[in-house]
Design a protein around this motif. Structure first.
Motif, PDB file in Angstrom:
ATOM      1  N   ARG A 143       0.818  -1.111  -0.019  1.00 24.85           N
ATOM      2  CA  ARG A 143       0.015   0.152  -0.112  1.00 24.85           C
ATOM      3  C   ARG A 143       0.733   1.385  -0.141  1.00 24.85           C
ATOM      4  O   ARG A 143       0.413   2.112  -0.676  1.00 24.85           O
ATOM      5  N   LEU A 144       1.904   1.285   0.693  1.00 26.87           N
ATOM      6  CA  LEU A 144       2.705   2.503   0.670  1.00 26.87           C
ATOM      7  C   LEU A 144       3.311   2.746  -0.548  1.00 26.87           C
ATOM      8  O   LEU A 144       3.075   3.949  -1.002  1.00 26.87           O
ATOM      9  N   ILE A 145       3.912   1.840  -1.222  1.00 26.81           N
ATOM     10  CA  ILE A 145       4.536   2.202  -2.490  1.00 26.81           C
ATOM     11  C   ILE A 145       3.584   2.331  -3.483  1.00 26.81           C
ATOM     12  O   ILE A 145       3.739   3.384  -4.342  1.00 26.81           O
ATOM     13  N   ALA A 146       2.348   1.662  -3.546  1.00 27.72           N
ATOM     14  CA  ALA A 146       1.289   1.954  -4.307  1.00 27.72           C
ATOM     15  C   ALA A 146       0.950   3.407  -4.405  1.00 27.72           C
ATOM     16  O   ALA A 146       0.869   4.338  -5.358  1.00 27.72           O
ATOM     17  N   LYS A 147       0.666   4.070  -2.994  1.00 22.68           N
ATOM     18  CA  LYS A 147       0.165   5.393  -2.865  1.00 22.68           C
ATOM     19  C   LYS A 147       1.367   6.365  -3.146  1.00 22.68           C
ATOM     20  O   LYS A 147       0.953   7.358  -3.733  1.00 22.68           O
ATOM     21  N   LEU A 148       2.674   6.135  -2.935  1.00 19.44           N
ATOM     22  CA  LEU A 148       3.571   7.129  -3.552  1.00 19.44           C
ATOM     23  C   LEU A 148       3.901   7.084  -4.797  1.00 19.44           C
ATOM     24  O   LEU A 148       3.907   8.184  -5.332  1.00 19.44           O
ATOM     25  N   PHE A 169      13.399   3.798  -5.720  1.00 22.71           N
ATOM     26  CA  PHE A 169      12.256   4.831  -5.685  1.00 22.71           C
ATOM     27  C   PHE A 169      12.146   5.460  -4.496  1.00 22.71           C
ATOM     28  O   PHE A 169      11.850   6.833  -4.675  1.00 22.71           O
ATOM     29  N   LEU A 170      12.424   5.061  -3.310  1.00 20.86           N
ATOM     30  CA  LEU A 170      12.302   5.700  -2.178  1.00 20.86           C
ATOM     31  C   LEU A 170      13.351   6.615  -1.919  1.00 20.86           C
ATOM     32  O   LEU A 170      13.087   7.797  -1.231  1.00 20.86           O
ATOM     33  N   ASP A 171      14.534   6.363  -2.035  1.00 21.84           N
ATOM     34  CA  ASP A 171      15.789   6.835  -1.677  1.00 21.84           C
ATOM     35  C   ASP A 171      15.927   8.469  -1.715  1.00 21.84           C
ATOM     36  O   ASP A 171      16.234   9.102  -0.864  1.00 21.84           O
ATOM     37  N   PRO A 172      15.476   9.033  -2.942  1.00 23.73           N
ATOM     38  CA  PRO A 172      15.461  10.512  -3.075  1.00 23.73           C
ATOM     39  C   PRO A 172      14.337  11.257  -2.388  1.00 23.73           C
ATOM     40  O   PRO A 172      14.401  12.410  -2.435  1.00 23.73           O
ATOM     41  N   MET A 173      13.414  10.454  -2.083  1.00 26.18           N
ATOM     42  CA  MET A 173      12.114  11.226  -1.512  1.00 26.18           C
ATOM     43  C   MET A 173      12.523  11.923  -0.104  1.00 26.18           C
ATOM     44  O   MET A 173      13.189  11.534   0.585  1.00 26.18           O
ATOM     45  N   PRO A 174      11.753  13.017   0.061  1.00 32.29           N
ATOM     46  CA  PRO A 174      11.841  13.701   1.228  1.00 32.29           C
ATOM     47  C   PRO A 174      11.134  12.998   2.275  1.00 32.29           C
ATOM     48  O   PRO A 174      10.396  12.168   2.298  1.00 32.29           O
ATOM     49  N   LEU A 175      11.686  13.306   3.437  1.00 31.42           N
ATOM     50  CA  LEU A 175      11.213  12.334   4.737  1.00 31.42           C
ATOM     51  C   LEU A 175       9.721  12.539   5.183  1.00 31.42           C
ATOM     52  O   LEU A 175       9.169  11.736   5.717  1.00 31.42           O
ATOM     53  N   PRO A 187      11.740  17.439  12.856  1.00 37.47           N
ATOM     54  CA  PRO A 187      12.900  18.203  13.554  1.00 37.47           C
ATOM     55  C   PRO A 187      14.126  17.265  14.273  1.00 37.47           C
ATOM     56  O   PRO A 187      15.143  17.439  14.141  1.00 37.47           O
ATOM     57  N   LYS A 188      13.480  16.134  14.962  1.00 38.87           N
ATOM     58  CA  LYS A 188      14.519  15.168  15.421  1.00 38.87           C
ATOM     59  C   LYS A 188      15.286  14.460  14.289  1.00 38.87           C
ATOM     60  O   LYS A 188      16.545  14.316  14.534  1.00 38.87           O
ATOM     61  N   LEU A 189      14.678  14.101  13.215  1.00 43.16           N
ATOM     62  CA  LEU A 189      15.427  13.443  12.203  1.00 43.16           C
ATOM     63  C   LEU A 189      16.451  14.705  11.463  1.00 43.16           C
ATOM     64  O   LEU A 189      17.456  14.053  11.087  1.00 43.16           O
ATOM     65  N   ALA A 190      16.030  15.723  11.441  1.00 42.26           N
ATOM     66  CA  ALA A 190      16.952  16.784  10.779  1.00 42.26           C
ATOM     67  C   ALA A 190      18.119  17.203  11.563  1.00 42.26           C
ATOM     68  O   ALA A 190      19.159  17.505  11.023  1.00 42.26           O
ATOM     69  N   ARG A 191      17.892  17.084  12.875  1.00 39.85           N
ATOM     70  CA  ARG A 191      19.081  17.275  13.821  1.00 39.85           C
ATOM     71  C   ARG A 191      20.268  16.276  13.724  1.00 39.85           C
ATOM     72  O   ARG A 191      21.149  16.564  14.161  1.00 39.85           O
ATOM     73  N   LEU A 192      19.705  14.880  13.241  1.00 41.20           N
ATOM     74  CA  LEU A 192      20.595  14.055  13.110  1.00 41.20           C
ATOM     75  C   LEU A 192      21.339  14.123  11.371  1.00 41.20           C
ATOM     76  O   LEU A 192      22.044  13.186  11.102  1.00 41.20           O
ATOM     77  N   GLY A 193      20.872  15.109  10.716  1.00 46.13           N
ATOM     78  CA  GLY A 193      21.517  15.325   9.574  1.00 46.13           C
ATOM     79  C   GLY A 193      20.776  14.335   8.393  1.00 46.13           C
ATOM     80  O   GLY A 193      21.140  14.385   7.141  1.00 46.13           O
ATOM     81  N   GLN A 195      17.739  13.982   5.569  1.00 49.86           N
ATOM     82  CA  GLN A 195      16.983  14.897   4.627  1.00 49.86           C
ATOM     83  C   GLN A 195      16.006  14.133   3.958  1.00 49.86           C
ATOM     84  O   GLN A 195      14.956  14.383   3.556  1.00 49.86           O
ATOM     85  N   THR A 196      16.327  12.764   3.583  1.00 47.16           N
ATOM     86  CA  THR A 196      15.865  12.169   2.522  1.00 47.16           C
ATOM     87  C   THR A 196      15.427  10.495   3.317  1.00 47.16           C
ATOM     88  O   THR A 196      16.106  10.175   4.113  1.00 47.16           O
ATOM     89  N   VAL A 197      14.635   9.982   2.464  1.00 49.57           N
ATOM     90  CA  VAL A 197      14.351   8.628   3.098  1.00 49.57           C
ATOM     91  C   VAL A 197      15.714   7.528   2.754  1.00 49.57           C
ATOM     92  O   VAL A 197      15.776   6.761   3.670  1.00 49.57           O
ATOM     93  N   GLY A 198      16.384   7.825   2.000  1.00 51.99           N
ATOM     94  CA  GLY A 198      17.688   6.980   1.679  1.00 51.99           C
ATOM     95  C   GLY A 198      18.765   7.342   3.019  1.00 51.99           C
ATOM     96  O   GLY A 198      19.320   6.411   3.325  1.00 51.99           O
ATOM     97  N   ASP A 199      18.708   8.376   3.476  1.00 52.64           N
ATOM     98  CA  ASP A 199      19.458   8.842   4.468  1.00 52.64           C
ATOM     99  C   ASP A 199      18.962   7.998   5.989  1.00 52.64           C
ATOM    100  O   ASP A 199      19.691   7.683   6.709  1.00 52.64           O
ATOM    101  N   VAL A 200      17.689   7.977   5.751  1.00 56.19           N
ATOM    102  CA  VAL A 200      17.151   7.250   7.176  1.00 56.19           C
ATOM    103  C   VAL A 200      17.334   5.555   6.956  1.00 56.19           C
ATOM    104  O   VAL A 200      17.473   5.072   7.738  1.00 56.19           O
TER     105      VAL A 200
END
Length: 390
Positions: A143-148, A169-175, A187-193, A195-200
């Motif tokens: 469902r997640l991938i189909a919706k995105l 597909f997911l890596d370049p997307m914003p969080l 903001p908690k994720l931003a403080r860890l640097g 920015q994208t799904v790939g970063d997470v």
């Protein structure tokens, strides 16, 4: 497969009024009154207008030729049912998510219709033929991938993401595309640097859980890897039906608030009956300036779809709170806890069954609904005694 009608309300209006095609069109509150944009055409979106934007801000951005339309929900519902019929002709497993979107299980259809791209093009063509509207379609392993994917190439898009393409597909997307990443988490994720799904996705689960908590960290970790629910359930229903009023100027008069709740109760009751639902939980929502919002809920003894019972519960909630005299910016109500949710609950030994609503009331509801269906909303409404001094 996720099917999403592009700018649905606005598209229906432009379809029905050819002279409005190509013009910025906004469906929502009337210009000059407090309220928000329900949706708008892509011509209006080019000026930075979007759903939930205050109407005053939208008017400032849009040119004079813009068309402003009040929502015609009964008409949109009829079109929605036509689209659902098209989807039912594609697959026996269709889950309606809202008036303008649905999930469809297309597993096993390749032998009948061809590969996913062909199925997606077929769905789009059949919707266009049936109702004259464009749809964006996304196909993926859950469902997640189909919706995105359905959002990836709007409007009139078709995106297919195979299982081995999920990471790229997911890596370049914003969080913000991940569920649960909102005002507190971002903001908690931003403080860890990040920015994208790939970063997470490259961050260890233990670190995410340490910063976000066990539940939220695990959820974000799984979504960043494209792991999500792949079940399409036609029986899954929306959790609540609600209506609210945002006032042009803050209101202190009790009779204005009462009338607004009466209108909301009639709207909620109508749609509950229209969808064959009865709810047990009535929720009152009230907002003061600037955005101080409160909700209060009451659980009824028996599920209902009666305007009168919904209003009585909400008005009782309002009267028993110390809100008298405070300027109200928004007021509304909703119903949830659908009949069957409490199946199997053992009654208290001394609990008496809630009385059934009088048959006269049910007949009146049916009559009012029939008049509304034929002549439209606002033609007739129930008369109720006012409980607040004028």
């Amino acid at each position: 497969m996720h099917v999403d009608l592009d700018a649905f309300y606005a598209a229906v209006e432009q379809r029905d009024r050819p002279e409005w095609r190509g013009l910025p069109l906004v469906v929502g509150a009337e210009p000059g009154k407090r309220g928000v944009v329900a949706t708008c055409s892509y011509e209006a979106r080019a000026f930075g207008v979007h759903s939930a934007m205050p109407m005053a801000e939208a008017v400032r951005r849009l040119p004079p030729e813009t068309v402003y339309v009040r929502p015609a929900m009964e008409h949109y519902m009829r079109v929605s049912r036509q689209i659902l019929t098209v989807l039912d002709g594609i697959s026996p497993v269709v889950e309606k998510v809202s008036i303008d979107e649905a999930f469809v299980d297309i597993s096993g259809l390749e032998r009948l219709m061809g590969p996913p791209e062909v199925i997606g093009r077929t769905v789009k063509a059949r919707i266009r033929e049936a109702v004259g509207l464009r749809a964006s379609v996304g196909i993926g392993p859950n469902r997640l991938i189909a919706k995105l994917a359905s959002d990836a190439q709007k409007p009139d898009g078709l995106t297919v993401v195979a299982a081995d393409q999920v990471g790229s597909f997911l890596d370049p997307m914003p969080l913000g595309v991940l569920r649960g990443v909102g005002a507190k988490t971002a903001p908690k994720l931003a403080r860890l640097g990040l920015q994208t799904v790939g970063d997470v996705r490259r961050l260890p689960l233990e670190e995410l859980r340490r910063h976000l908590g066990a539940r939220a960290g695990t959820q974000v970790h799984l979504q960043a890897r494209g792991i999500a629910d792949d079940h399409v359930d036609p029986r899954r229903t929306r959790k609540s039906i609600s209506k609210e009023t945002t006032f042009a100027a803050d209101v202190t008069h009790g009779w204005v608030l009462e009338d607004s709740l009466r209108w909301a109760a009639q709207e909620v009751g109508y749609w509950a009956r229209h969808e064959g639902r009865k709810g047990r939980v009535v929720t009152l929502k009230i907002r003061f300036r600037p955005f101080e919002t409160h909700t209060r809920s009451q659980t009824l003894k028996a599920p209902t779809a009666s305007d009168v019972e919904i209003f009585d519960a909400a008005w009782t909630l309002f009267r028993f709170e110390p809100w008298a005299g405070r300027p109200v910016r928004l007021i509304g109500l909703g119903i949830s806890g659908w009949d069957g949710a409490d199946a199997g609950r053992q009654l208290d030994l001394f609990e008496t069954a809630a009385p059934e609503p009088p048959r006269e009331r049910e007949r009146l509801d049916t009559t009012l609904d029939a008049i509304r269906d034929k002549f439209g909303a606002g033609r007739i409404q129930r008369g109720l005694p006012r409980r607040s001094p004028s």
